[in-house]
Scaffold this motif. Sequence first.
Motif, mmCIF file in Angstrom:
data_model
loop_
_atom_site.group_PDB
_atom_site.id
_atom_site.type_symbol
_atom_site.label_atom_id
_atom_site.label_comp_id
_atom_site.label_asym_id
_atom_site.label_seq_id
_atom_site.Cartn_x
_atom_site.Cartn_y
_atom_site.Cartn_z
ATOM 1 N N GLN A 55 13.163 84.649 52.342
ATOM 2 C CA GLN A 55 14.389 84.718 53.456
ATOM 3 C C GLN A 55 14.100 86.563 53.705
ATOM 4 N N ALA A 56 13.999 86.972 52.963
ATOM 5 C CA ALA A 56 14.005 88.108 52.856
ATOM 6 C C ALA A 56 12.700 88.577 53.693
ATOM 7 N N VAL A 57 11.616 88.641 53.364
ATOM 8 C CA VAL A 57 10.210 88.183 53.920
ATOM 9 C C VAL A 57 10.639 88.280 55.288
ATOM 10 N N LEU A 58 11.668 86.829 55.850
ATOM 11 C CA LEU A 58 11.407 86.380 57.372
ATOM 12 C C LEU A 58 12.365 87.846 58.533
ATOM 13 N N VAL A 59 13.568 88.514 57.247
ATOM 14 C CA VAL A 59 14.185 89.551 57.826
ATOM 15 C C VAL A 59 13.621 91.089 57.867
ATOM 16 N N ALA A 60 12.823 91.442 56.510
ATOM 17 C CA ALA A 60 12.270 92.018 56.972
ATOM 18 C C ALA A 60 10.562 91.934 58.089
ATOM 19 N N LYS A 61 10.372 91.194 58.331
ATOM 20 C CA LYS A 61 9.411 91.083 59.269
ATOM 21 C C LYS A 61 9.554 90.886 60.402
ATOM 22 N N SER A 62 11.434 90.274 60.991
ATOM 23 C CA SER A 62 11.763 90.695 62.263
ATOM 24 C C SER A 62 12.647 90.970 62.611
#
Length: 91
Positions: A55-62
């Motif tokens: 989830q952290a990765v998804l937020v950081a990518k978007s």
Amino acid sequence: MEFPEGPLSVGEEPVKAIDEFELSTGILRVISATDCVKDRLCAFYFWNDRQGLAQAVLVAKSQVVDLKEIRRWSKAEGKEQGFETFKDRLA
């Protein structure tokens, strides 16, 4: 839904800012994308929650996040190695 008593924090640090959006149904309060990533990384750092890392990765990518701040915070939490895992997933 149950909410923890304040002040709102991520790890050992308070959330820096809460934005407010006025909707027809009331006011929506949200934390920054950077603090959201910190919150999700807490799940990964302290409970080895791989979904929190994802989830952290998804937020950081978007969203626009402050990676320098997340690195600083991770170091203060004693989780530099976890930050490296997170950073590797962003590549």
